[in-house]
Design an enzyme around this catalytic site. Sequence first.
Site, PDB file in Angstrom:
ATOM      1  N   TYR A 189       0.810  -1.216   0.000  1.00  0.00           N
ATOM      2  CA  TYR A 189       0.000   0.000   0.000  1.00  0.00           C
ATOM      3  C   TYR A 189       0.841   1.262   0.000  1.00  0.00           C
ATOM      4  O   TYR A 189       2.055   1.211   0.192  1.00  0.00           O
ATOM      5  CB  TYR A 189      -0.977   0.000   1.184  1.00  0.00           C
ATOM      6  CG  TYR A 189      -0.373   0.360   2.521  1.00  0.00           C
ATOM      7  CD1 TYR A 189       0.400  -0.551   3.231  1.00  0.00           C
ATOM      8  CD2 TYR A 189      -0.560   1.620   3.070  1.00  0.00           C
ATOM      9  CE1 TYR A 189       0.953  -0.210   4.457  1.00  0.00           C
ATOM     10  CE2 TYR A 189      -0.007   1.964   4.299  1.00  0.00           C
ATOM     11  CZ  TYR A 189       0.748   1.043   4.981  1.00  0.00           C
ATOM     12  OH  TYR A 189       1.305   1.382   6.189  1.00  0.00           O
ATOM     13  N   LYS A 217       6.322  -1.957   2.094  1.00  0.00           N
ATOM     14  CA  LYS A 217       5.129  -1.372   2.723  1.00  0.00           C
ATOM     15  C   LYS A 217       3.949  -2.310   2.516  1.00  0.00           C
ATOM     16  O   LYS A 217       3.124  -2.112   1.615  1.00  0.00           O
ATOM     17  CB  LYS A 217       4.881   0.023   2.130  1.00  0.00           C
ATOM     18  CG  LYS A 217       4.015   0.911   2.989  1.00  0.00           C
ATOM     19  CD  LYS A 217       4.184   2.354   2.569  1.00  0.00           C
ATOM     20  CE  LYS A 217       3.150   3.281   3.142  1.00  0.00           C
ATOM     21  NZ  LYS A 217       3.090   3.340   4.587  1.00  0.00           N
ATOM     22  N   GLU A 256      11.450   2.978  14.641  1.00  0.00           N
ATOM     23  CA  GLU A 256      10.498   3.930  14.058  1.00  0.00           C
ATOM     24  C   GLU A 256       9.208   3.893  14.866  1.00  0.00           C
ATOM     25  O   GLU A 256       9.038   3.052  15.746  1.00  0.00           O
ATOM     26  CB  GLU A 256      10.234   3.601  12.574  1.00  0.00           C
ATOM     27  CG  GLU A 256       9.643   2.233  12.326  1.00  0.00           C
ATOM     28  CD  GLU A 256       9.411   1.938  10.843  1.00  0.00           C
ATOM     29  OE1 GLU A 256       9.373   2.866  10.013  1.00  0.00           O
ATOM     30  OE2 GLU A 256       9.250   0.743  10.516  1.00  0.00           O
ATOM     31  N   LEU A 297      10.725   1.511   7.505  1.00  0.00           N
ATOM     32  CA  LEU A 297      10.218   1.961   6.210  1.00  0.00           C
ATOM     33  C   LEU A 297      11.001   3.210   5.784  1.00  0.00           C
ATOM     34  O   LEU A 297      11.282   4.077   6.608  1.00  0.00           O
ATOM     35  CB  LEU A 297       8.725   2.311   6.320  1.00  0.00           C
ATOM     36  CG  LEU A 297       8.101   2.680   4.983  1.00  0.00           C
ATOM     37  CD1 LEU A 297       7.867   1.429   4.143  1.00  0.00           C
ATOM     38  CD2 LEU A 297       6.805   3.438   5.161  1.00  0.00           C
TER      39      LEU A 297
HETATM   40  N1  PMP Z   1       7.177   4.078   9.117  1.00  0.00           N
HETATM   41  C1  PMP Z   1       6.014   3.411   9.084  1.00  0.00           C
HETATM   42  C2  PMP Z   1       5.917   2.082   9.745  1.00  0.00           C
HETATM   43  C3  PMP Z   1       4.892   3.980   8.426  1.00  0.00           C
HETATM   44  O1  PMP Z   1       3.727   3.309   8.381  1.00  0.00           O
HETATM   45  C4  PMP Z   1       5.008   5.260   7.856  1.00  0.00           C
HETATM   46  C5  PMP Z   1       3.800   5.900   7.193  1.00  0.00           C
HETATM   47  N2  PMP Z   1       3.658   5.486   5.881  1.00  0.00           N
HETATM   48  C6  PMP Z   1       6.242   5.918   7.922  1.00  0.00           C
HETATM   49  C7  PMP Z   1       7.316   5.292   8.559  1.00  0.00           C
HETATM   50  C8  PMP Z   1       6.428   7.279   7.319  1.00  0.00           C
HETATM   51  O2  PMP Z   1       6.430   7.206   5.913  1.00  0.00           O
HETATM   52  P1  PMP Z   1       5.973   8.431   5.010  1.00  0.00           P
HETATM   53  O3  PMP Z   1       6.771   9.614   5.447  1.00  0.00           O
HETATM   54  O4  PMP Z   1       6.329   7.998   3.635  1.00  0.00           O
HETATM   55  O5  PMP Z   1       4.515   8.615   5.212  1.00  0.00           O
END
Ligand code: PMP
Length: 284
Positions: A33, A146, A179, A203
């Site tokens: 996703y 993701k 994270e 991620l």
């Molecule tokens: N880590 C995780 C586990 C996430 O779900 C997200 C949100 N998508 C992020 C980091 C931050 O990613 P982004 O800045 O691309 O939204």
Amino acid sequence: MPDLAYLNGEIMPIEKAMVPIEDRGYQFGDSVYEYIATYDGRFFMLEAHLDRLERSMSELNYAPIARDELKTAIEELNHQAGYPRAGIYIQISRGVAPRNHAFDAKLAHQFVMTVRAVHELPKEARSKGINAITIPDMRWGRCDIKTVQLLANSLAKQKALDAGCDDAIFVSQHGIVREGTSSNVFIVSGKQLMTHPLTENILAGITRMVIIQICKKIGLDVNITLFNTEALYNADEVFLTGTVTEILPVVRIDGNGIGKGKPGSISRKLFKRLRERALAGEPD
Ligand code: PMP
């Protein structure tokens, strides 16, 4: 304005969109996703999100979908909804088949999306900062992909709320800070920022990337390195980054006050710069 769904080429009201119960995303979490936001009706970092979506698909050996096809579908859905500040959720599963762990490489994807207005975070969270807990990271070894396997993230977030906090931060068994449940983590010590390197344990957040670019531009040093919970508790500032989160200061973690116990100047400055960049509407 309508909340709409896209289902394999067709746009319809969300409540009308149904996927078959043998979708592999539903039965195996075999689905990837993205979540992309608009500012003033324009996508922010669309190409970067599509790069990451394509990478997630290729890491799981999904057949590719042409970028033009993805983009046209996303733009049409956003256009039909017409929200000035939209959040588009995109999910692509390997496909539908009788339940079997093994899969046929020729399955046809299920490509679904929803569009809703972005609900801004409460003003107080931004102005006062949030409280977090740390939690052992029990997720699988490919958090760089993701996928919709978000049960550990969901349980961690709920545990934080049940503890009277706002979010949880995953920590490895050796105490390395990874994270948030849906965000990346930065710490600030003096004028130095630190964030986890891009490995299979986090991620590759698009907002993380933008913040690193902004820091370079304004002369702030970002050390991309592993750091532990002690560094987290002792930081002058801690903030989370994400597409919805943008930049969110964390002022208390596991009961320890961070810095002065209120959002710090670097977090506030970076939030302002990030908003400016998002609203400028430049292509990424
Ligand atoms: N880590 C995780 C586990 C996430 O779900 C997200 C949100 N998508 C992020 C980091 C931050 O990613 P982004 O800045 O691309 O939204």
